[in-house]
Design a protein around this motif. Structure first.
Motif, PDB file in Angstrom:
ATOM      1  N   ASN A  66      49.072  56.905  -5.583  1.00 19.57           N
ATOM      2  CA  ASN A  66      48.209  57.938  -6.150  1.00 19.57           C
ATOM      3  C   ASN A  66      46.849  57.980  -5.460  1.00 19.57           C
ATOM      4  OD1 ASN A  66      49.922  59.085  -8.023  1.00 19.57           O
ATOM      5  ND2 ASN A  66      49.296  57.721  -9.677  1.00 19.57           N
ATOM      6  N   ARG A  91      47.575  60.664  -0.046  1.00 15.08           N
ATOM      7  CA  ARG A  91      47.110  61.773   0.805  1.00 15.08           C
ATOM      8  C   ARG A  91      46.499  61.257   2.103  1.00 15.08           C
ATOM      9  NH1 ARG A  91      46.020  67.051  -1.640  1.00 15.08           N
ATOM     10  NH2 ARG A  91      46.818  67.017  -3.746  1.00 15.08           N
ATOM     11  N   GLN A  92      45.767  60.155   2.008  1.00 16.88           N
ATOM     12  CA  GLN A  92      45.143  59.568   3.193  1.00 16.88           C
ATOM     13  C   GLN A  92      46.210  59.079   4.175  1.00 16.88           C
ATOM     14  OE1 GLN A  92      42.281  56.469   2.330  1.00 16.88           O
ATOM     15  NE2 GLN A  92      42.524  55.570   4.343  1.00 16.88           N
ATOM     16  N   PHE A 101      49.341  60.133   4.389  1.00 22.71           N
ATOM     17  CA  PHE A 101      49.992  61.324   4.933  1.00 22.71           C
ATOM     18  C   PHE A 101      49.112  61.972   6.004  1.00 22.71           C
ATOM     19  CE2 PHE A 101      50.435  65.910   5.094  1.00 22.71           C
ATOM     20  CZ  PHE A 101      51.797  66.057   5.352  1.00 22.71           C
ATOM     21  N   ALA A 102      47.818  62.116   5.720  1.00 20.12           N
ATOM     22  CA  ALA A 102      46.903  62.756   6.672  1.00 20.12           C
ATOM     23  C   ALA A 102      46.828  61.969   7.975  1.00 20.12           C
ATOM     24  CB  ALA A 102      45.506  62.902   6.053  1.00 20.12           C
ATOM     25  N   SER A 115      54.612  67.813   9.546  1.00 18.23           N
ATOM     26  CA  SER A 115      54.531  67.422   8.135  1.00 18.23           C
ATOM     27  C   SER A 115      55.780  66.679   7.659  1.00 18.23           C
ATOM     28  CB  SER A 115      54.259  68.633   7.250  1.00 18.23           C
ATOM     29  OG  SER A 115      55.314  69.563   7.342  1.00 18.23           O
ATOM     30  N   GLU A 165      55.627  63.004   6.116  1.00 17.75           N
ATOM     31  CA  GLU A 165      56.164  62.671   4.790  1.00 17.75           C
ATOM     32  C   GLU A 165      57.099  61.473   4.871  1.00 17.75           C
ATOM     33  OE1 GLU A 165      58.021  66.219   3.274  1.00 17.75           O
ATOM     34  OE2 GLU A 165      56.112  67.278   3.139  1.00 17.75           O
ATOM     35  N   THR A 213      55.055  58.342   5.365  1.00 23.20           N
ATOM     36  CA  THR A 213      54.382  57.979   4.112  1.00 23.20           C
ATOM     37  C   THR A 213      55.354  57.284   3.164  1.00 23.20           C
ATOM     38  OG1 THR A 213      52.853  59.828   4.372  1.00 23.20           O
ATOM     39  CG2 THR A 213      53.055  58.883   2.160  1.00 23.20           C
TER      40      THR A 213
END
Length: 182
Positions: free
Chosen positions: A14, A18-19, A21-22, A31, A35, A38
Motif C-alpha cells: 500500500n 506505486r513507487q 511500479f514507477a 506498464s 506490473e 512489481t
C-alpha cells in the motif's frame, strides 16, 4: 509465515506499491512489464525470513533497489534474447514544457541509446547509475541498499558515466544512433 509479516507486506504494498511500479516503468517503459516486476517483488517478500525483514532499515530504498535490479535484469534478458524494442519512454523525461516533435524524437532516440548502453555495463554499475540518476537516491541510500560504502558509490558512478559516455559517443560516431535495436 506469521500473520504480522503478511500484514507488513500488505502495508508495504500500500505504501510503496506505486513507487515500485514507477521505478520499474521508468526503466522498462512498459506498464505490463512494470506490473509483473512489481508483483514479483512483493511475492519475493513472502519468501523472506522474519530475521531478514527485521534487517531492512529503509524500505523505500530497499524496494526501489529491488525494482531497479529486476527491471535491469529484464532489459538485459530482452536485449540478449531478441534485441526487440521496448516502449519509447524508458526513463521519465522531467521537463515542464512540451518538447517539439523533433526534440521529442531526439529525446526518444537518446533514451533508446541510454537503455542500450546500460545493457553493456556491469549489473552493479547499471544499478548504481539508475538508482542515482533515475530514482535520485542519495549516495548513502544507494550504499546501504547495495551494501557498499558511499565512496564506492561515487567511484562506481564516475566509472559508469565514463563508460556510458564512451558507449554513447561511439554509437553516435558510427551512426548507430538511428539503428539501435534495444
Amino acid at each position: 509465515m506469521k500473520n504480522t509479516q503478511k500484514q507488513q507486506i500488505a502495508e508495504l504494498a500500500n505504501q510503496y506499491g506505486r513507487q515500485v511500479f514507477a521505478t520499474a516503468y521508468r526503466i522498462v517503459g512498459d506498464s505490463h512489464y512494470a506490473e509483473d516486476i512489481t508483483q514479483d517483488i512483493y511475492m519475493k517478500l513472502f519468501k523472506k525470513t522474519p530475521k531478514a525483514f527485521d534487517k531492512v532499515n529503509n524500505w523505500a530504498a530497499y524496494l526501489t533497489t529491488m525494482a531497479t535490479s529486476a527491471s535491469l535484469d529484464l532489459l538485459r534478458k530482452k536485449h540478449r534474447l531478441s534485441e526487440q524494442s521496448f516502449s519509447e519512454d524508458v526513463l521519465s523525461i522531467k521537463s515542464k514544457s512540451q518538447p517539439t516533435p523533433e526534440r521529442q524524437f531526439g529525446l526518444t532516440q537518446d533514451i533508446r541509446l541510454l537503455r542500450h548502453a546500460l545493457t553493456k555495463v556491469t549489473e552493479q554499475e547499471a544499478k548504481v547509475f539508475v538508482l542515482r540518476f533515475v530514482e535520485e537516491l542519495s549516495y548513502e541510500d544507494i550504499a546501504e541498499s547495495l551494501k557498499l560504502t558511499s565512496s564506492n558509490v561515487g567511484i562506481i558512478l564516475n566509472r559508469t558515466r565514463q563508460k556510458l559516455a564512451r558507449l554513447l559517443s561511439h554509437s553516435q560516431i558510427t551512426g548507430e544512433k538511428h539503428e539501435v535495436h534495444s
